[in-house]
Design an enzyme around this catalytic site. Sequence first.
Site, PDB file in Angstrom:
ATOM      1  N   ASP A  23      34.731  30.314 -49.724  1.00  0.00           N
ATOM      2  CA  ASP A  23      33.715  29.589 -50.593  1.00  0.00           C
ATOM      3  C   ASP A  23      32.364  29.048 -50.173  1.00  0.00           C
ATOM      4  O   ASP A  23      32.440  28.675 -49.146  1.00  0.00           O
ATOM      5  CB  ASP A  23      34.322  28.409 -51.328  1.00  0.00           C
ATOM      6  CG  ASP A  23      35.591  28.625 -52.227  1.00  0.00           C
ATOM      7  OD1 ASP A  23      35.862  30.301 -52.290  1.00  0.00           O
ATOM      8  OD2 ASP A  23      36.132  27.922 -52.515  1.00  0.00           O
ATOM      9  N   ASP A  71      41.189  35.695 -63.553  1.00  0.00           N
ATOM     10  CA  ASP A  71      41.878  34.455 -63.575  1.00  0.00           C
ATOM     11  C   ASP A  71      42.870  34.351 -64.626  1.00  0.00           C
ATOM     12  O   ASP A  71      42.494  34.156 -65.969  1.00  0.00           O
ATOM     13  CB  ASP A  71      40.886  33.421 -63.472  1.00  0.00           C
ATOM     14  CG  ASP A  71      39.841  33.409 -62.261  1.00  0.00           C
ATOM     15  OD1 ASP A  71      40.136  34.112 -61.308  1.00  0.00           O
ATOM     16  OD2 ASP A  71      38.921  32.693 -62.228  1.00  0.00           O
TER      17      ASP A  71
END
Lengths: 254, 212
Positions: free
Chosen positions: A12, A131
């Site tokens: 990330d 997702d």
Amino acid sequence: MTLKVRVIPCLDVKDGRVVKGVQFLALRDAGDPVEQAQAYDAAGADELMFLDITASHEGRRPIHEVIARTAEVCFMPLSVGGGVRTVADARALLLSGADKVSINTAAVENPDLLAACADAFGSQAVVAAVDAKQVESGRWNIFTYGGRKDTGIDAVEYARLAVEKGAGEILLTSMDRDGAKNGYDTVLLKAVSGAVTVPVIASGGAGSTDHMVDAVKSGGADAVLAASIFHFGEIGIGEAKQALAAAHLPVRLT
Amino acid sequence: MQTIALIDYGSGNQRSAEKALWEAARRLGKRRDIRATADPDFIASADRLLLPGVGAFAACMRGLAARDGVIEAMGAAVKRGAPFLGVCVGMQLLATRGLEFGETQGLGWIPGDVARITPADAALKVPHMGWNDIRAETPHPLFAEAAGRDFYFTHSFAFTPEDPATTTASVDHGGRFAAAVAKDNVAGVQFHPEKSQASGIDLISRFLEWTP
């Protein structure tokens, strides 16, 4: 003799810096994505994923420089996702040195964006990020905006549509399992991998090497992605591959 | 100093290919004049040439043809005997024709067709994406050390040469297809050496030393 199961660490990146990155190595600058990428390169990662979680998406973003610097020193496939909303966004990332661009919310809202990107760059460069969160037994909905918004769209149907539009790969994240370390959602994986003709990357829930084996054996995943368990050194890349190999799954041992 | 022309026609993997060429030259300890270029004069007189390529066959061919004099200059260099390496779609363009979205003429330097992969096992995924090991076919110095090693592939189409002897390495994904081809001083690889870590850099190093 065959295509290998890929092991993919995910980093990330926020404002050009790694968030919750590798913490088990004595890196000179633990926040530098390039150093972390090099560590994973050396460890034998099959591919790297950068997820850009920078809030603002205006103009040239630090992620471009991160990718360009990584591509200078890591001769391996690089995927990048986060904030890709237009063909121009995708182009800028690919020109920086990314091999694949992962598109999430913008493609759910407008699946034709996948088609436009596949036309411009080829399907091999286009990943549809899904997702998914379970809403009832055997039914998962797509959640966008980082898992905050239930679109009401069936994840399996969407994956099928995304491939039809031109996505060359599906990055499938279980929102239920993400961060829980209790294993990938193999039922969800199986439903999606059985529904599409392109490779599926399992994401969300990795807590052990057994989970990775399950994602492939029970879930039909083509690749396993994980973040924290790699960053914290709970599992090494090599260890993950040894476990997959021990389960008679094809891996690339370096 | 040897000149190496990396053909610049807007291919997505050009930058990576350039970095990999520099890295290979560095590891060899050799100074090389490596240029990403569409300059016909530089290309025609280059000592070695590398043609990158990702995406669709037809789009790549159009991109090449849109650069004035580039195809002719590459042809002149190849005719002169300069070693030439095509990578991924850059390899496929060596074929006579591509069969994606209709029929597109290729460079035709290694006769054959490029068609969609159809794995015998329907459960196998297309694109053929990821690391796969290659098997040596017709012995060739460029690929001697590459046999058995894993390289990174990402493609949905494959090159079938007319003359099976021009296939120098193959890969299995629900059936075997060409992973590498070569004919005289022209060679091509379906995989991405610029994305294949040490195995890839080794192969590019070999290309930099290859004397057909």
